[in-house]
Write a protein that holds these residues in place. Structure first.
Motif, PDB file in Angstrom:
ATOM      1  N   LEU A 120      10.450  60.011  16.263  1.00 53.64           N
ATOM      2  CA  LEU A 120      10.386  58.775  15.489  1.00 53.64           C
ATOM      3  C   LEU A 120      11.596  57.869  15.733  1.00 53.64           C
ATOM      4  CD1 LEU A 120       9.176  60.235  12.052  1.00 53.64           C
ATOM      5  CD2 LEU A 120       7.795  59.204  13.865  1.00 53.64           C
ATOM      6  N   ALA A 170      13.540  57.001   9.643  1.00 56.48           N
ATOM      7  CA  ALA A 170      12.379  56.205   9.233  1.00 56.48           C
ATOM      8  C   ALA A 170      12.273  56.064   7.720  1.00 56.48           C
ATOM      9  CB  ALA A 170      11.097  56.836   9.785  1.00 56.48           C
ATOM     10  N   ASP A 171      12.919  56.972   6.977  1.00 55.30           N
ATOM     11  CA  ASP A 171      12.882  56.923   5.513  1.00 55.30           C
ATOM     12  C   ASP A 171      14.068  56.164   4.914  1.00 55.30           C
ATOM     13  OD1 ASP A 171      10.543  58.441   5.432  1.00 55.30           O
ATOM     14  OD2 ASP A 171      11.663  60.334   5.471  1.00 55.30           O
ATOM     15  N   SER A 216      14.493  47.695  11.378  1.00 51.74           N
ATOM     16  CA  SER A 216      13.202  47.716  12.072  1.00 51.74           C
ATOM     17  C   SER A 216      12.579  46.330  12.181  1.00 51.74           C
ATOM     18  CB  SER A 216      12.234  48.653  11.348  1.00 51.74           C
ATOM     19  OG  SER A 216      11.934  48.166  10.052  1.00 51.74           O
ATOM     20  N   GLN A 273      15.460  61.359   7.195  1.00 49.58           N
ATOM     21  CA  GLN A 273      14.921  60.837   8.444  1.00 49.58           C
ATOM     22  C   GLN A 273      15.249  59.348   8.535  1.00 49.58           C
ATOM     23  OE1 GLN A 273      13.443  62.703  10.783  1.00 49.58           O
ATOM     24  NE2 GLN A 273      13.569  64.555   9.523  1.00 49.58           N
ATOM     25  N   TYR A 321      16.885  50.967   7.392  1.00 50.43           N
ATOM     26  CA  TYR A 321      16.058  50.869   8.593  1.00 50.43           C
ATOM     27  C   TYR A 321      14.713  50.226   8.278  1.00 50.43           C
ATOM     28  CZ  TYR A 321      13.318  51.978  12.689  1.00 50.43           C
ATOM     29  OH  TYR A 321      12.514  51.861  13.789  1.00 50.43           O
ATOM     30  N   GLN A 322      14.064  50.715   7.218  1.00 44.51           N
ATOM     31  CA  GLN A 322      12.729  50.215   6.869  1.00 44.51           C
ATOM     32  C   GLN A 322      12.711  48.704   6.642  1.00 44.51           C
ATOM     33  OE1 GLN A 322      11.590  52.410   3.394  1.00 44.51           O
ATOM     34  NE2 GLN A 322      10.735  54.116   4.547  1.00 44.51           N
TER      35      GLN A 322
END
Length: 272
Positions: free
Chosen positions: A51, A18-19, A28, A16, A23-24
């Motif tokens: 998400l 988000a994982d 982001s 994902q 990105y984290q």
């Protein structure tokens, strides 16, 4: 001097967004007009689109066309939408937020952060030393492209240089894609700028299943076999590197499959 408009692309596989570490810990945290998420996951992997951030340009490639296809597609999108530079990101690299600001202010056509492994050792930039590619500890500033190699992740390149170099070789889908692109970049740019920042690469090989290891090895051979525009010296270095990797996997698994594949799929191909 106006800041560069930079278009990031992150390539993900069976994860994902988000994982993703990239990105984290990086994307982001930035205020971006847009960035590309190139998803090479197979059809049976479901991305949770609820998400997905609104500024993400999501591209699904269920056939897993590879990194080179992803980067070329992102470059075309970036050029069509008025960006100046393309920033390549691996899903598992942790970048400092200040890297983006340094890239916006950098006038060089090619710039990169220093990439460290989790144990703190240098990973990129690198050079050939002792028959292997080894990371080198360079000072921030300008360095000759002819002397060093750069990995894909963290590479920020002007779109002008990207297209003058011919983009990525789409026959080199994964392994050696960065090696091939640097060879092409050297034809149009003489140097790169090492930024005053560090990123961390989670460079691990956790596969223990022989079938998975061998399938991954065949992709590795495919990348090496499809390299183009290499000098004889470069081809000999690559052949030596592939040979070492073959022997390491043979020792690790105690199977002869890797040597057989090396001889049938690589050595007898005709380029080596």
């Amino acid at each position: 001097m106006a800041e560069n408009r930079i278009f990031p692309i992150v390539v993900i596989y069976k994860i994902q967004l988000a994982d993703s570490t990239a990105y984290q810990k990086f994307l982001s945290c930035l205020t971006l007009d847009a960035f590309m998420v190139y998803d090479n996951s197979p059809e049976d992997f479901l991305q949770d689109m609820s998400l997905m951030p609104a500024n993400a340009v999501y591209v699904r490639d269920k056939e897993n066309g590879g990194l080179s296809v992803a980067y070329n597609r992102a470059a075309v999108y970036a050029r069509e939408h008025g960006y100046d530079k393309l920033l390549l990101l691996d899903e598992d690299t942790a970048f400092p937020v200040e890297m983006f600001r340094q890239m916006q202010a950098c006038s060089a056509a090619v710039c990169v952060p220093r990439i460290l492994l989790k144990n703190g050792s240098c990973f990129s930039p690198s050079c050939w030393r002792g028959g292997r590619v080894r990371g080198v500890d360079l000072q921030p500033g300008e360095h000759p492209l002819a002397r060093y190699l750069l990995i894909n992740s963290g590479l920020c390149v002007s779109l002008d240089a990207f297209f003058r170099a011919g983009g990525y070789n789409e026959k080199v889908r994964l392994d050696f894609a960065d090696f091939q692109f640097v060879i092409r970049l050297r034809r149009v740019e003489q140097s790169f700028t090492l930024l005053d920042c560090e990123a961390r690469q989670d460079f691990s090989n956790e596969k223990t299943c022989h079938a998975q290891l061998h399938a991954r090895f065949l992709k590795y051979l495919d990348g090496a076999r499809n390299l183009e525009e290499c000098t004889l010296a470069e081809r000999l270095k690559i052949a030596w590197l592939v040979c070492l990797h073959t022997l390491a996997l043979t020792k690790r698994t105690r199977r002869a499959d890797y040597i057989r594949s090396f001889l049938s799929s690589f050595w007898t191909h005709g380029k080596y």
